[in-house]
Design an enzyme around this catalytic site. Structure first.
Site, PDB file in Angstrom:
ATOM      1  N   VAL A  35       0.839  -1.274  -0.080  1.00  0.00           N
ATOM      2  CA  VAL A  35       0.005   0.094   0.031  1.00  0.00           C
ATOM      3  C   VAL A  35       0.649   1.171   0.088  1.00  0.00           C
ATOM      4  CG1 VAL A  35      -2.068  -1.273   1.264  1.00  0.00           C
ATOM      5  CG2 VAL A  35      -0.158  -0.115   2.474  1.00  0.00           C
ATOM      6  N   PHE A  36       0.353   2.335  -0.563  1.00  0.00           N
ATOM      7  CA  PHE A  36       1.155   3.586  -0.572  1.00  0.00           C
ATOM      8  C   PHE A  36       0.452   4.639  -0.431  1.00  0.00           C
ATOM      9  CE2 PHE A  36      -0.349   5.488  -4.524  1.00  0.00           C
ATOM     10  CZ  PHE A  36      -0.976   4.314  -5.116  1.00  0.00           C
ATOM     11  N   VAL A 158      -8.645   1.266  -0.501  1.00  0.00           N
ATOM     12  CA  VAL A 158      -7.231   1.052   0.158  1.00  0.00           C
ATOM     13  C   VAL A 158      -6.164   1.563  -1.274  1.00  0.00           C
ATOM     14  CG1 VAL A 158      -5.645  -0.684   0.863  1.00  0.00           C
ATOM     15  CG2 VAL A 158      -7.974  -0.754   1.075  1.00  0.00           C
ATOM     16  N   LYS A 159      -5.362   2.199  -0.896  1.00  0.00           N
ATOM     17  CA  LYS A 159      -4.336   2.391  -1.869  1.00  0.00           C
ATOM     18  C   LYS A 159      -3.229   1.348  -1.887  1.00  0.00           C
ATOM     19  CE  LYS A 159      -3.032   6.810  -3.153  1.00  0.00           C
ATOM     20  NZ  LYS A 159      -3.968   7.464  -3.940  1.00  0.00           N
ATOM     21  N   ASN A 160      -4.052   0.168  -2.345  1.00  0.00           N
ATOM     22  CA  ASN A 160      -3.025  -1.182  -2.622  1.00  0.00           C
ATOM     23  C   ASN A 160      -2.586  -1.286  -3.961  1.00  0.00           C
ATOM     24  OD1 ASN A 160      -4.219  -4.596  -2.614  1.00  0.00           O
ATOM     25  ND2 ASN A 160      -2.091  -3.803  -2.598  1.00  0.00           N
TER      26      ASN A 160
END
Ligand SMILES: *Cc1c(COP(=O)(O)O)cnc(C)c1O
Length: 311
Positions: A35-36, A158-160
């Site tokens: 993630v980011f 989610v920033k996945n």
């Protein structure tokens, strides 16, 4: 200027760029759960000050994302803020900068199936990235034939890293068809977002945007713009489901996100928006947003973290 910053942050310390290497066998699986965050910092030339935009909210979201993919990190939001400011100082960042924190599964060649053993490795890089605010950039959009991922498949909230395959497929499709940017519909056939940016449109003096359950990433830029529209323009802002054809007859449309900042859309599926130029509400929001991010007004000071530049 060199092609990379002097330092990055890696697992608890600043590391010289060239020394930050991993074994090639780690590449296949380490990023699937990663993630980011994407964060911008804006350089104010008159004040000689670098302002990071909504750093606290971005780092809180990084912690939330890392929890949701079960890759916990043992640093607090305050630690993450301090590390980032220190890294920007160490790299002597005196220009618009993009900050990229990444939590990934280190040593992922083995052991990735046991959730009890998962922990996140933390990497933060800072790179020069000029803003395109005020440059008059305009884009032509096309509705992609790909469907946006949904909460029970790959949670879009989610920033996945894995989620971005969906947006890449859409982007490649529409670019090969001669457009600048894709828009995606969710499984319910309603408008979701662009790859990496949320959509907003103006109709009858209202600002309308798909609601958080429309498969969007709950964008911090979107939140900022809704606040500016409500508080500074006194404009009603409505979050709800949006039909594709509503976009065709909108007065103005733009994309928003850390990367997109505010990007006016002047055509969708070959329907021209307004007179094909940048609309008045979009221009005004862009002006307000620019002042807020660059630190040229006092009202949104709480959105900015100043990096006291080292000499
Ligand atoms: C990051 C991102 C956005 C924009 O969010 P911001 O918080 O404004 O940067 C929108 N959509 C997706 C899919 C994203 O990953």
């Amino acid at each position: 200027m060199s092609e990379h910053p002097k330092y990055l942050w890696w697992n608890g310390e600043p590391v010289a760029w060239a020394d930050a290497t991993v074994h090639v066998s780690d590449i296949a699986w380490s990023a699937t759960g990663a993630v980011f965050e994407g964060i911008r910092a804006y350089w104010n030339e008159e004040q000689e000050e670098l302002y990071v935009f909504r750093l606290h909210e971005h780092m809180q979201r990084l912690k939330d994302s890392s929890k949701m993919v079960r890759l916990p990190i043992d640093v607090t939001v305050d630690d993450l803020i301090e590390i980032t400011v220190e890294l920007l100082r160490r790299n002597g960042s005196r220009e618009d900068t993009y900050i990229f924190p990444l939590v990934y599964f280190g040593g992922a060649r083995t052991g990735r199936s046991d959730p009890a053993k998962l922990r996140g490795d933390l990497l933060i890089t800072t790179d020069p990235r000029p803003s395109h605010l005020g440059t008059g950039v305009k884009q032509r959009a096309k509705m992609s034939s790909w469907t946006r991922i949904s909460d029970n498949v790959m949670p879009p909230r989610v920033k996945n890293i894995s989620n971005y395959r969906n947006g890449q497929l859409a982007t490649y499709e529409v670019k090969l068809d001669g457009y600048d940017v894709a828009l995606l519909l969710g499984p319910d056939g309603k408008v979701s977002e662009a790859p990496g940016a949320c959509v907003m449109f103006v109709k009858n003096d209202q600002l309308i945007t798909p609601d958080p359950a429309s498969g969007i990433l709950e964008s911090i830029t979107r939140d900022s713009i809704m606040t500016l529209a409500r508080e500074d323009l006194g404009m009603p802002v409505i979050e709800r489901r949006v039909d594709r054809t509503e976009l065709y007859t909108a007065d103005e449309i733009f994309l928003c996100g850390t990367m997109a900042e505010i990007t006016p859309i002047v055509e969708i599926d070959r329907f021209q928006m307004g007179d094909g130029g940048i609309g008045p509400v979009t221009s005004e929001l862009e002006r307000l947003f620019t002042e807020a991010v660059r630190g040229n007004e006092p009202k949104r000071e709480s959105w900015r973290t100043a990096v006291e530049a080292s000499a």
